[in-house]
Design a protein around this motif. Structure first.
Motif, PDB file in Angstrom:
ATOM      1  N   PRO A  40       0.803  -1.230   0.000  1.00 45.78           N
ATOM      2  CA  PRO A  40       0.000   0.000   0.000  1.00 45.78           C
ATOM      3  C   PRO A  40       0.841   1.289   0.000  1.00 45.78           C
ATOM      4  N   VAL A  41       2.039   1.223   0.551  1.00 40.17           N
ATOM      5  CA  VAL A  41       2.938   2.379   0.541  1.00 40.17           C
ATOM      6  C   VAL A  41       3.302   2.734  -0.903  1.00 40.17           C
ATOM      7  N   ALA A  42       3.666   1.719  -1.672  1.00 41.32           N
ATOM      8  CA  ALA A  42       4.024   1.946  -3.073  1.00 41.32           C
ATOM      9  C   ALA A  42       2.806   2.373  -3.889  1.00 41.32           C
ATOM     10  N   ARG A  43       1.659   1.800  -3.580  1.00 38.77           N
ATOM     11  CA  ARG A  43       0.443   2.149  -4.324  1.00 38.77           C
ATOM     12  C   ARG A  43       0.111   3.630  -4.160  1.00 38.77           C
ATOM     13  N   ARG A  44       0.143   4.119  -2.923  1.00 39.86           N
ATOM     14  CA  ARG A  44      -0.161   5.535  -2.685  1.00 39.86           C
ATOM     15  C   ARG A  44       0.823   6.442  -3.425  1.00 39.86           C
ATOM     16  N   ALA A  45       2.099   6.093  -3.367  1.00 39.39           N
ATOM     17  CA  ALA A  45       3.117   6.907  -4.035  1.00 39.39           C
ATOM     18  C   ALA A  45       2.945   6.837  -5.552  1.00 39.39           C
ATOM     19  N   PHE A  46       2.635   5.648  -6.073  1.00 40.83           N
ATOM     20  CA  PHE A  46       2.427   5.490  -7.514  1.00 40.83           C
ATOM     21  C   PHE A  46       1.234   6.311  -7.976  1.00 40.83           C
ATOM     22  N   VAL A  47       0.141   6.246  -7.247  1.00 37.62           N
ATOM     23  CA  VAL A  47      -1.066   6.993  -7.625  1.00 37.62           C
ATOM     24  C   VAL A  47      -0.773   8.487  -7.652  1.00 37.62           C
ATOM     25  N   ALA A  48      -0.050   8.978  -6.671  1.00 37.50           N
ATOM     26  CA  ALA A  48       0.288  10.407  -6.634  1.00 37.50           C
ATOM     27  C   ALA A  48       1.120  10.801  -7.852  1.00 37.50           C
ATOM     28  N   ALA A  49       2.100   9.984  -8.206  1.00 35.83           N
ATOM     29  CA  ALA A  49       2.948  10.278  -9.363  1.00 35.83           C
ATOM     30  C   ALA A  49       2.167  10.173 -10.670  1.00 35.83           C
ATOM     31  N   ALA A  50       1.317   9.167 -10.776  1.00 38.61           N
ATOM     32  CA  ALA A  50       0.527   8.971 -11.999  1.00 38.61           C
ATOM     33  C   ALA A  50      -0.487  10.094 -12.191  1.00 38.61           C
ATOM     34  N   LEU A  51      -1.106  10.547 -11.119  1.00 38.17           N
ATOM     35  CA  LEU A  51      -2.036  11.681 -11.213  1.00 38.17           C
ATOM     36  C   LEU A  51      -1.296  12.939 -11.641  1.00 38.17           C
ATOM     37  N   GLU A  52      -0.121  13.165 -11.066  1.00 39.70           N
ATOM     38  CA  GLU A  52       0.675  14.338 -11.435  1.00 39.70           C
ATOM     39  C   GLU A  52       1.033  14.314 -12.922  1.00 39.70           C
ATOM     40  N   ALA A  53       1.345  13.122 -13.438  1.00 38.92           N
ATOM     41  CA  ALA A  53       1.718  12.979 -14.839  1.00 38.92           C
ATOM     42  C   ALA A  53       0.507  12.896 -15.779  1.00 38.92           C
ATOM     43  N   LYS A  54      -0.669  12.882 -15.181  1.00 38.50           N
ATOM     44  CA  LYS A  54      -1.918  12.828 -15.953  1.00 38.50           C
ATOM     45  C   LYS A  54      -2.053  11.552 -16.774  1.00 38.50           C
ATOM     46  N   ILE A  55      -1.564  10.436 -16.186  1.00 37.38           N
ATOM     47  CA  ILE A  55      -1.757   9.140 -16.854  1.00 37.38           C
ATOM     48  C   ILE A  55      -2.760   8.291 -16.078  1.00 37.38           C
ATOM     49  N   LEU A  56      -3.325   8.860 -15.024  1.00 39.32           N
ATOM     50  CA  LEU A  56      -4.317   8.179 -14.213  1.00 39.32           C
ATOM     51  C   LEU A  56      -5.385   9.172 -13.839  1.00 39.32           C
ATOM     52  N   ARG A  57      -6.616   8.781 -14.018  1.00 42.74           N
ATOM     53  CA  ARG A  57      -7.717   9.658 -13.649  1.00 42.74           C
ATOM     54  C   ARG A  57      -8.170   9.355 -12.240  1.00 42.74           C
TER      55      ARG A  57
END
Length: 59
Positions: A40-57
């Protein structure tokens, strides 16, 4: 569904800008792969990075 290896590959291949969120996500993925952190630590960090890069809605 994907795992930490998939998240690491996405970060490396699709997030080309070196941002603090991308670095944090890469570090978190490495920690999980080494058994030093829980997924879950990696998931939260990944989601934050993906949202910033606009590759995840966000929902």
């Amino acid at each position: 569904m994907f795992d930490v290896n998939d998240a690491s590959n996405i970060l490396l291949r699709h997030l080309h800008r070196q941002t603090a969120k991308r670095k944090a996500a890469m570090d978190a993925c490495r920690q999980v792969l080494r058994g030093e952190a829980h997924p879950p630590v990696a998931r939260r960090a990944f989601v934050a990075a993906a949202l910033e890069a606009k590759i995840l809605r966000s929902d």
